[in-house]
Design a protein around this motif. Structure first.
Motif, PDB file in Angstrom:
ATOM      1  N   PRO A  40      69.109  21.105   9.832  1.00  0.00           N
ATOM      2  CA  PRO A  40      67.967  20.253   9.502  1.00  0.00           C
ATOM      3  C   PRO A  40      66.723  20.746  10.235  1.00  0.00           C
ATOM      4  CG  PRO A  40      69.894  18.912   9.938  1.00  0.00           C
ATOM      5  CD  PRO A  40      70.267  20.321  10.308  1.00  0.00           C
ATOM      6  N   GLY A  41      65.586  20.723   9.550  1.00  0.00           N
ATOM      7  CA  GLY A  41      64.340  21.186  10.148  1.00  0.00           C
ATOM      8  C   GLY A  41      64.036  22.649   9.891  1.00  0.00           C
ATOM      9  N   THR A  42      65.008  23.404   9.374  1.00  0.00           N
ATOM     10  CA  THR A  42      64.792  24.825   9.102  1.00  0.00           C
ATOM     11  C   THR A  42      63.762  25.018   7.987  1.00  0.00           C
ATOM     12  OG1 THR A  42      67.066  25.397   9.736  1.00  0.00           O
ATOM     13  CG2 THR A  42      65.896  26.976   8.328  1.00  0.00           C
ATOM     14  N   GLN A  43      62.833  25.939   8.191  1.00  0.00           N
ATOM     15  CA  GLN A  43      61.868  26.248   7.130  1.00  0.00           C
ATOM     16  C   GLN A  43      62.513  27.173   6.112  1.00  0.00           C
ATOM     17  OE1 GLN A  43      58.100  27.871   8.354  1.00  0.00           O
ATOM     18  NE2 GLN A  43      57.227  27.737   6.301  1.00  0.00           N
ATOM     19  N   LEU A  44      62.401  26.813   4.845  1.00  0.00           N
ATOM     20  CA  LEU A  44      62.934  27.624   3.747  1.00  0.00           C
ATOM     21  C   LEU A  44      61.797  28.523   3.262  1.00  0.00           C
ATOM     22  CD1 LEU A  44      64.927  24.776   1.960  1.00  0.00           C
ATOM     23  CD2 LEU A  44      65.795  26.484   3.578  1.00  0.00           C
ATOM     24  N   VAL A  45      61.669  29.670   3.902  1.00  0.00           N
ATOM     25  CA  VAL A  45      60.532  30.561   3.678  1.00  0.00           C
ATOM     26  C   VAL A  45      60.662  31.278   2.337  1.00  0.00           C
ATOM     27  CG1 VAL A  45      59.189  32.466   4.628  1.00  0.00           C
ATOM     28  CG2 VAL A  45      60.369  30.875   6.171  1.00  0.00           C
ATOM     29  N   GLU A  46      59.683  31.098   1.492  1.00  0.00           N
ATOM     30  CA  GLU A  46      59.723  31.692   0.153  1.00  0.00           C
ATOM     31  C   GLU A  46      59.865  33.208   0.205  1.00  0.00           C
ATOM     32  OE1 GLU A  46      56.485  30.499  -2.313  1.00  0.00           O
ATOM     33  OE2 GLU A  46      56.811  28.350  -1.974  1.00  0.00           O
ATOM     34  N   GLN A  47      59.168  33.845   1.127  1.00  0.00           N
ATOM     35  CA  GLN A  47      59.201  35.303   1.225  1.00  0.00           C
ATOM     36  C   GLN A  47      60.611  35.802   1.552  1.00  0.00           C
ATOM     37  OE1 GLN A  47      56.371  36.899   3.998  1.00  0.00           O
ATOM     38  NE2 GLN A  47      56.890  39.027   3.570  1.00  0.00           N
ATOM     39  N   ILE A  48      61.299  35.091   2.436  1.00  0.00           N
ATOM     40  CA  ILE A  48      62.663  35.487   2.795  1.00  0.00           C
ATOM     41  C   ILE A  48      63.601  35.288   1.611  1.00  0.00           C
ATOM     42  CG2 ILE A  48      64.646  34.899   4.252  1.00  0.00           C
ATOM     43  CD1 ILE A  48      62.680  34.183   6.466  1.00  0.00           C
ATOM     44  N   ILE A  49      63.477  34.143   0.938  1.00  0.00           N
ATOM     45  CA  ILE A  49      64.333  33.869  -0.228  1.00  0.00           C
ATOM     46  C   ILE A  49      64.082  34.892  -1.311  1.00  0.00           C
ATOM     47  CG2 ILE A  49      64.882  32.183  -2.028  1.00  0.00           C
ATOM     48  CD1 ILE A  49      63.936  29.992  -0.058  1.00  0.00           C
ATOM     49  N   SER A  50      62.812  35.211  -1.552  1.00  0.00           N
ATOM     50  CA  SER A  50      62.445  36.186  -2.583  1.00  0.00           C
ATOM     51  C   SER A  50      63.048  37.555  -2.280  1.00  0.00           C
ATOM     52  CB  SER A  50      60.921  36.296  -2.671  1.00  0.00           C
ATOM     53  OG  SER A  50      60.545  37.264  -3.622  1.00  0.00           O
ATOM     54  N   GLY A  51      62.937  37.976  -1.018  1.00  0.00           N
ATOM     55  CA  GLY A  51      63.457  39.282  -0.637  1.00  0.00           C
ATOM     56  C   GLY A  51      64.972  39.372  -0.692  1.00  0.00           C
ATOM     57  N   LYS A  52      65.639  38.324  -0.230  1.00  0.00           N
ATOM     58  CA  LYS A  52      67.098  38.335  -0.175  1.00  0.00           C
ATOM     59  C   LYS A  52      67.747  38.157  -1.542  1.00  0.00           C
ATOM     60  CE  LYS A  52      68.031  38.813   4.262  1.00  0.00           C
ATOM     61  NZ  LYS A  52      68.901  39.903   4.792  1.00  0.00           N
ATOM     62  N   MET A  53      67.101  37.384  -2.425  1.00  0.00           N
ATOM     63  CA  MET A  53      67.706  37.067  -3.712  1.00  0.00           C
ATOM     64  C   MET A  53      67.048  37.794  -4.881  1.00  0.00           C
ATOM     65  SD  MET A  53      68.640  33.001  -3.379  1.00  0.00           S
ATOM     66  CE  MET A  53      69.812  33.159  -4.750  1.00  0.00           C
ATOM     67  N   ALA A  54      66.044  38.632  -4.587  1.00  0.00           N
ATOM     68  CA  ALA A  54      65.344  39.394  -5.620  1.00  0.00           C
ATOM     69  C   ALA A  54      64.826  38.483  -6.733  1.00  0.00           C
ATOM     70  CB  ALA A  54      66.262  40.477  -6.204  1.00  0.00           C
ATOM     71  N   VAL A  55      64.124  37.439  -6.306  1.00  0.00           N
ATOM     72  CA  VAL A  55      63.580  36.439  -7.227  1.00  0.00           C
ATOM     73  C   VAL A  55      62.098  36.253  -6.915  1.00  0.00           C
ATOM     74  CG1 VAL A  55      63.702  34.027  -7.947  1.00  0.00           C
ATOM     75  CG2 VAL A  55      65.797  35.238  -7.393  1.00  0.00           C
ATOM     76  N   SER A  56      61.281  36.041  -7.953  1.00  0.00           N
ATOM     77  CA  SER A  56      59.851  35.832  -7.746  1.00  0.00           C
ATOM     78  C   SER A  56      59.582  34.443  -7.175  1.00  0.00           C
ATOM     79  CB  SER A  56      59.089  36.026  -9.058  1.00  0.00           C
ATOM     80  OG  SER A  56      59.439  35.004  -9.978  1.00  0.00           O
TER      81      SER A  56
END
Length: 241
Positions: A40-56
């Motif tokens: 809880p409290g973790t930031q879900l950083v779009e840049q990290i998600i985009s890079g790891k999952m190859a999603v825009s």
């Protein structure tokens, strides 16, 4: 000249691809949250998600919006999306109010319970036992909501039903993030025994006993929340799975 049919087909393919990417991000993050891998409290950083999952970024934002609508994520303008992290004081306030609403369901619903309604509760108890055996938190949360909505539904009071539904939806978030469900052993299942006693009180139309049981049940429900660190994983490691 633009071929309308070709344009329409390409547009539909693009939309479908975005929706597929959105669902993939949504499912992956939600599974991680329900499995308590992300603190809880973790930031879900779009840049990290985009890079790891190859999603825009666009499908990521839609996925985060869906998680926000379910109460699992908080989106703060100009800061980003975070896994919800309610304070102890907020949760105490929630359970105090929820108890009062539960009392109202007894006031307006208990006298309207018919013998034919009781089978729903006994079926719930059977299904609840199975969720503990299978360690199926998702199914348990669904059943628990049905159980605690029972008297509100029987009452026929649409406002009581609406507010109880909203309270239980919020309660589900606390169950997903903090509950001891995965650590409950069959022989130590106080929660199930309380549900059994509540069903008996409903069957006997014993209002005083039912109110006392609800009061105790709310206390134990709060006590069952574990808000300390569980050894969570980083966002990067979760997305790499």
């Amino acid at each position: 000249m633009i071929d309308g049919r070709k344009f329409s087909s390409e547009w539909m393919m693009m939309v479908k691809k975005r929706q597929t990417a959105e669902l993939r991000v949504y499912d992956h993050l939600k599974d991680a949250l329900l499995a308590r891998k992300i603190a809880p409290g973790t930031q879900l950083v779009e840049q990290i998600i985009s890079g790891k999952m190859a999603v825009s970024r666009t499908p990521i934002r839609h996925a985060l919006k869906r998680l926000e609508s379910e109460g699992l994520v908080q989106i703060i303008p100009n800061r980003g999306a975070f896994v919800v992290h309610p304070t102890k004081e907020e949760i105490i306030s929630f359970f105090e109010l929820r108890k009062e609403l539960e009392f109202l369901t007894v006031k307006y619903g208990l006298s309207k319970v018919r013998k034919s309604d009781l089978q729903r509760l006994y079926t719930f108890l059977e299904d609840e036992q199975e969720t503990y055996k299978q360690k199926d938190l998702l199914k348990y949360v669904e059943l628990n909501k049905q159980f605690h909505l029972f008297l509100a539904e029987v009452s026929g009071n649409k406002f009581l039903m609406r507010y109880m539904d909203e309270m239980l939806t919020q309660s589900n978030v606390y169950l997903f993030l903090f509950d001891v469900f995965y650590h409950i052993e069959p022989g130590e299942n106080v929660r199930f025994r309380e549900h059994e006693e509540m069903v008996k009180a409903i069957e006997n139309k014993d209002q005083q006993t039912l109110l006392e049981l609800i009061d105790l049940h709310m206390k134990h429900s709060f006590d069952d929340l574990r808000m300390e660190d569980h050894g969570y994983s980083s966002l990067e490691s979760v997305l790499a799975e």
